[in-house]
Design a protein around this motif. Structure first.
Motif, PDB file in Angstrom:
ATOM      1  N   VAL A 234       1.141  -1.069  -0.407  1.00  0.00           N
ATOM      2  CA  VAL A 234      -0.064  -0.046  -0.181  1.00  0.00           C
ATOM      3  C   VAL A 234       0.659   1.282   0.047  1.00  0.00           C
ATOM      4  O   VAL A 234       1.442   1.040   0.817  1.00  0.00           O
ATOM      5  CB  VAL A 234      -0.964   0.716   1.557  1.00  0.00           C
ATOM      6  N   ASP A 238      -4.129   4.447   4.578  1.00  0.00           N
ATOM      7  CA  ASP A 238      -5.439   5.071   5.600  1.00  0.00           C
ATOM      8  C   ASP A 238      -4.679   5.142   7.434  1.00  0.00           C
ATOM      9  O   ASP A 238      -4.447   4.425   7.474  1.00  0.00           O
ATOM     10  CB  ASP A 238      -6.167   4.416   5.561  1.00  0.00           C
ATOM     11  N   ARG A 343      -7.987  -6.175   3.690  1.00  0.00           N
ATOM     12  CA  ARG A 343      -8.248  -4.315   3.134  1.00  0.00           C
ATOM     13  C   ARG A 343      -7.137  -3.676   2.407  1.00  0.00           C
ATOM     14  O   ARG A 343      -7.371  -3.302   1.225  1.00  0.00           O
ATOM     15  CB  ARG A 343      -8.905  -3.958   4.238  1.00  0.00           C
ATOM     16  N   ASP A 344      -5.996  -3.872   3.167  1.00  0.00           N
ATOM     17  CA  ASP A 344      -4.380  -3.158   2.775  1.00  0.00           C
ATOM     18  C   ASP A 344      -4.013  -4.009   0.969  1.00  0.00           C
ATOM     19  O   ASP A 344      -3.985  -2.939   0.118  1.00  0.00           O
ATOM     20  CB  ASP A 344      -3.307  -3.783   3.155  1.00  0.00           C
ATOM     21  N   LYS A 346      -6.672  -5.130  -1.435  1.00  0.00           N
ATOM     22  CA  LYS A 346      -7.980  -4.143  -2.624  1.00  0.00           C
ATOM     23  C   LYS A 346      -7.676  -3.092  -2.518  1.00  0.00           C
ATOM     24  O   LYS A 346      -7.373  -2.862  -4.183  1.00  0.00           O
ATOM     25  CB  LYS A 346      -8.952  -4.355  -1.540  1.00  0.00           C
ATOM     26  N   GLN A 347      -6.641  -2.504  -2.242  1.00  0.00           N
ATOM     27  CA  GLN A 347      -6.031  -1.233  -2.016  1.00  0.00           C
ATOM     28  C   GLN A 347      -5.239  -0.925  -2.298  1.00  0.00           C
ATOM     29  O   GLN A 347      -4.860  -0.502  -3.721  1.00  0.00           O
ATOM     30  CB  GLN A 347      -5.508  -0.128  -0.705  1.00  0.00           C
ATOM     31  N   GLU A 351      -4.526   0.647  -6.263  1.00  0.00           N
ATOM     32  CA  GLU A 351      -3.416   1.579  -6.336  1.00  0.00           C
ATOM     33  C   GLU A 351      -2.200   0.864  -7.764  1.00  0.00           C
ATOM     34  O   GLU A 351      -2.076   2.066  -8.765  1.00  0.00           O
ATOM     35  CB  GLU A 351      -2.084   1.860  -5.493  1.00  0.00           C
ATOM     36  N   ARG A 421     -11.776   0.538  -7.402  1.00  0.00           N
ATOM     37  CA  ARG A 421     -11.869   1.678  -6.517  1.00  0.00           C
ATOM     38  C   ARG A 421     -13.596   1.937  -5.193  1.00  0.00           C
ATOM     39  O   ARG A 421     -13.715   2.107  -4.528  1.00  0.00           O
ATOM     40  CB  ARG A 421     -12.077   3.134  -7.387  1.00  0.00           C
ATOM     41  N   SER A 424     -13.080  -1.431  -3.147  1.00  0.00           N
ATOM     42  CA  SER A 424     -11.985  -0.281  -1.967  1.00  0.00           C
ATOM     43  C   SER A 424     -12.457  -0.267  -0.914  1.00  0.00           C
ATOM     44  O   SER A 424     -12.273  -0.112  -0.372  1.00  0.00           O
ATOM     45  CB  SER A 424     -10.538  -0.350  -2.610  1.00  0.00           C
ATOM     46  N   SER A 428     -13.317  -1.637   2.827  1.00  0.00           N
ATOM     47  CA  SER A 428     -12.989  -0.690   4.424  1.00  0.00           C
ATOM     48  C   SER A 428     -13.474  -0.173   4.696  1.00  0.00           C
ATOM     49  O   SER A 428     -13.220   0.015   6.213  1.00  0.00           O
ATOM     50  CB  SER A 428     -12.319   0.812   2.981  1.00  0.00           C
TER      51      SER A 428
END
Length: 481
Positions: A234, A238, A343-344, A346-347, A351, A421, A424, A428
């Motif tokens: 990532v 966040d 979650r990371d 998916k982010q 990206e 997007r 994610s 999140s």
């Protein structure tokens, strides 16, 4: 209240072995065993639900369990919002005695009460560990953005030593399975699952509900995802999830430290048990020699033996109701950290797609503006031009074709970026909501665990006072100058 008798449940699940066919059974001293029964005064559905993008169904609120009753009480959402569910796991019984594959079943009793109409539905069905494992797996598949509470650890020494049918082991597992169901019912999403309803109410266990072995492709896919995630990091973190990870990580570390320290305490308690018993026997024997104070020594010796039993009970209660809870919560913390890693992932995927889109758009713009690629020398461009000449390729046509191909790829990437997007962002937010649910369930569990720890010590010290107070009258009878 109308009552109807259930037949014996036929189990066909196959997790680590068949159930076996045998008529023999052995109770573990938790009350009489028998066939499952169901009493019902209502056949209305449990309620309506709504579906989330990640398989969750939500709505409604939940109440805390009664820490002292041993029952699970949670308000389950329905049209009226007034259905309360109580579940107990009790009466372990050994099945298939004399066969090659004996196992233990537990009586799972579910009572659903409509607070508004006072209608009651009651189900009493026997389930084995593998059936709890089936429920856990189905919840894990259905609610990918939720943390499914852990089951009691199956990888224990008792399975290697053959002592998995001992009363001590079965009793601890019974408490762990009840805590698992309690946490599921307290969870606002997990408790809405149809699989939970099947587990609590189904009389017959269809092949539809069996756990099937995972295919080799699934294992390879998991390995591939793991390798990809290793190299995907990532870039824009966040702060919310950094704080969550740190908080849950510290909680897990502190619980592991607490577990280690309290295991030392229980080990000393086990050593004290033997010491008190031996000392009590020694005082009773001493009473045979010291005839002038025989009764006082015998009373003191018996008090030490009784004290030994009180220490033994304290150690057992601590292991069952406190250390078992702590061990499960260490696994619970790991499960939430795994959710944060998802979650990371998916982010990171979003990206990576965004960066690839930007690179592709930059390549298209470079070709459209007749610019050389960054970092490519004039010699390289000259060689490429000669190669195209030898092949008879028109540079203008080749460039235009590449621009069109890149344009088509950009359209695909833009759609993928938008989808990633949204995926994610939704995931999140669900993970953030799950953190709040995790905290609420933790409060319920910690209140119960430390309440049980306090109650067991109060019971122990009250018993110790009574034991030693009974010795004083005999001591006062001894003549002293």
């Amino acid at each position: 209240m109308q009552e109807s008798e259930y037949d014996s449940v036929v189990w066909d699940t196959n997790i680590g072995g068949d159930h076996g066919q045998g008529s023999g059974s052995a109770a573990f001293g938790h009350g009489p065993s028998g066939t499952g029964t169901a009493a019902t005064t209502s056949t209305s559905p449990l309620g309506s639900t709504h579906t989330s993008p990640f398989g969750g169904m939500g709505g409604g609120s939940h109440d805390s369990p009664d820490a002292g009753s041993g029952k699970v009480a949670a308000r389950e959402p329905d049209d009226s919002g007034d259905v309360e569910t109580e579940v107990t796991v009790d009466q372990p019984r050994k099945e298939g005695e004399g066969t090659s594959n004996p196992f233990v079943t537990y009586l799972v009793t579910t009572t659903r009460t409509n607070r508004r109409t006072r209608e009651i539905r009651r189900y009493a069905l026997r389930r084995r560990y593998q059936d709890f494992a089936w429920l856990h797996e189905q919840l894990y598949k259905q609610f990918v953005a939720s943390v499914v509470p852990p089951l009691p650890d199956r990888r224990r020494l008792e399975y290697l030593t053959g002592d998995r049918f001992s009363e001590d082991f079965v009793g601890k597992r019974k408490h762990g399975l009840e805590r698992f169901v309690r946490r599921v019912i307290l969870h606002p999403l997990l408790r809405t699952s149809h699989h939970l309803t099947v587990f609590l109410e189904a009389k017959d266990w269809s092949s539809e509900y069996e756990i099937r072995p995972k295919s080799e492709n699934g294992v390879l896919d998991s390995i591939g995802d793991t390798l990809l995630n290793t190299f995907s990091k990532v870039r824009k973190r966040d702060e919310r999830f950094i704080e969550m990870r740190d908080t849950v990580g510290r909680l897990g570390d502190n619980l592991a430290r607490t577990q280690k320290l309290y295991m030392r305490v229980t080990k000393r308690q086990h050593d004290l048990q033997q010491a008190y018993e031996e000392l009590g026997t020694g005082l009773v024997d001493l009473g045979d020699i010291e005839t002038g104070m025989t009764m006082a020594l015998v009373e003191a010796g018996n008090a030490l033996k009784a004290h030994h039993l009180a220490v033994k009970r304290l150690a057992e209660q601590t292991e069952d109701l406190f250390l078992g809870e702590i061990d499960e919560y260490i696994s619970y913390c790991e499960a939430y950290l795994d959710l944060l890693r998802q979650r990371d992932q998916k982010q990171a995927e979003f990206e990576d797609l965004t960066e690839y889109l930007q690179q592709t758009a930059a390549e298209r713009d470079r070709l459209a503006n007749h610019q050389s690629a960054v970092g490519v020398s004039a010699v390289t461009n000259f060689i490429k031009g000669k190669v195209r000449d030898l092949r008879g390729v028109d540079p203008a046509i080749s460039r235009q074709q590449r621009i069109e191909n890149l344009g088509a790829r950009i359209g695909e990437l833009e759609a993928a970026v938008d989808a990633s997007r949204g995926d994610s962002a939704v995931f999140s937010e669900l993970v953030a909501e799950e953190y709040e649910v995790f905290g609420r369930i933790k409060q319920h569990d910690f209140k119960r665990a430390f309440g049980a720890l306090a109650s067991s010590h109060i019971e122990f010290y009250s018993r110790a006072v009574d034991i030693w107070r009974a010795v004083i009258p005999e001591l006062e009878k001894l003549p002293v100058d």
